[in-house]
Design a protein around this motif. Structure first.
Motif, mmCIF file in Angstrom:
data_model
loop_
_atom_site.group_PDB
_atom_site.id
_atom_site.type_symbol
_atom_site.label_atom_id
_atom_site.label_comp_id
_atom_site.label_asym_id
_atom_site.label_seq_id
_atom_site.Cartn_x
_atom_site.Cartn_y
_atom_site.Cartn_z
ATOM 1 N N GLU A 77 0.837 -1.213 0.000
ATOM 2 C CA GLU A 77 0.000 0.000 0.000
ATOM 3 C C GLU A 77 0.864 1.252 0.000
ATOM 4 N N THR A 82 -3.388 0.796 -3.723
ATOM 5 C CA THR A 82 -4.532 0.193 -4.390
ATOM 6 C C THR A 82 -5.162 1.207 -5.336
ATOM 7 N N CYS A 83 -5.461 0.755 -6.546
ATOM 8 C CA CYS A 83 -6.083 1.616 -7.557
ATOM 9 C C CYS A 83 -7.532 1.889 -7.140
ATOM 10 N N ARG A 84 -7.832 3.142 -6.831
ATOM 11 C CA ARG A 84 -9.162 3.497 -6.344
ATOM 12 C C ARG A 84 -9.956 4.365 -7.326
ATOM 13 N N GLN A 88 -5.542 7.115 -11.791
ATOM 14 C CA GLN A 88 -4.515 7.002 -10.757
ATOM 15 C C GLN A 88 -3.219 6.428 -11.349
ATOM 16 N N THR A 151 -10.857 -6.190 -7.354
ATOM 17 C CA THR A 151 -12.037 -5.647 -8.020
ATOM 18 C C THR A 151 -13.281 -6.518 -7.857
#
Length: 165
Positions: A77, A82-84, A88, A151
């Motif tokens: 992290e 994490t791709c939010r 990004q 996801t």
């Protein structure tokens, strides 16, 4: 030289990295292979997953992860968040998004760049010696399959290939 192959199907939880300890399955496959001296390759085709050898931390966090697993996630992290949100990371671009849509995957499922990067760092396979008919993991080694894609939940496949005499 003998060769042996089997597959393990696992279910990821989605919404957080999923860790599966598969040491028993690897040991059982080595027994079925009947190889005294050789190698065992544990591999996944999935580009958002990894296979690793690590100590079993025994203690668990409130969400069920072993402490070492949680520590690994926490470190990732920091270096690969994490791709939010869209944008990004550069990946996925517009062409991949369209390719994914045509193949039944929505935009939210393509926002898994962090999982690809984490898998690239840890790798998707481990090679383990077989000595005297047993997988040689040392005193504290365990085999883990990790699905970093958060996801959604899905089935994942792990391949075990054993070669030797």
């Amino acid at each position: 030289m003998k060769t042996y192959h089997e597959s393990i199907t696992l279910k990821s939880s989605g919404f957080r990295p999923t860790f599966h300890q598969i040491t028993d399955q690897v040991n059982q496959a080595a027994g079925r292979a009947e190889v005294k001296e050789g190698i065992c390759v544990v591999y996944t085709h999935h580009t958002t997953c990894s296979v690793m050898i690590q100590e079993c931390s025994i203690d668990r966090t409130y969400n069920g992860l072993e402490y070492l697993q949680q520590d690994l996630w926490d470190v990732f992290e920091q270096i690969i968040p994490t791709c939010r949100v869209e944008g990004q990371y550069r990946h996925p671009g517009p062409e991949l998004t369209e390719f994914s849509r045509i193949h039944g995957e929505g935009k939210p499922e393509t926002l898994n760049t962090d999982a690809h990067l984490r898998s690239a760092l840890l790798g998707r396979s481990e090679v383990i010696n077989i000595a005297d008919g047993k997988v040689d993991l040392g005193s504290f080694g365990h085999v883990y399959f990790v699905d970093f894609d958060q996801t959604h939940a899905r089935e994942r496949l792990v391949e075990i290939r054993i070669m030797g005499e």
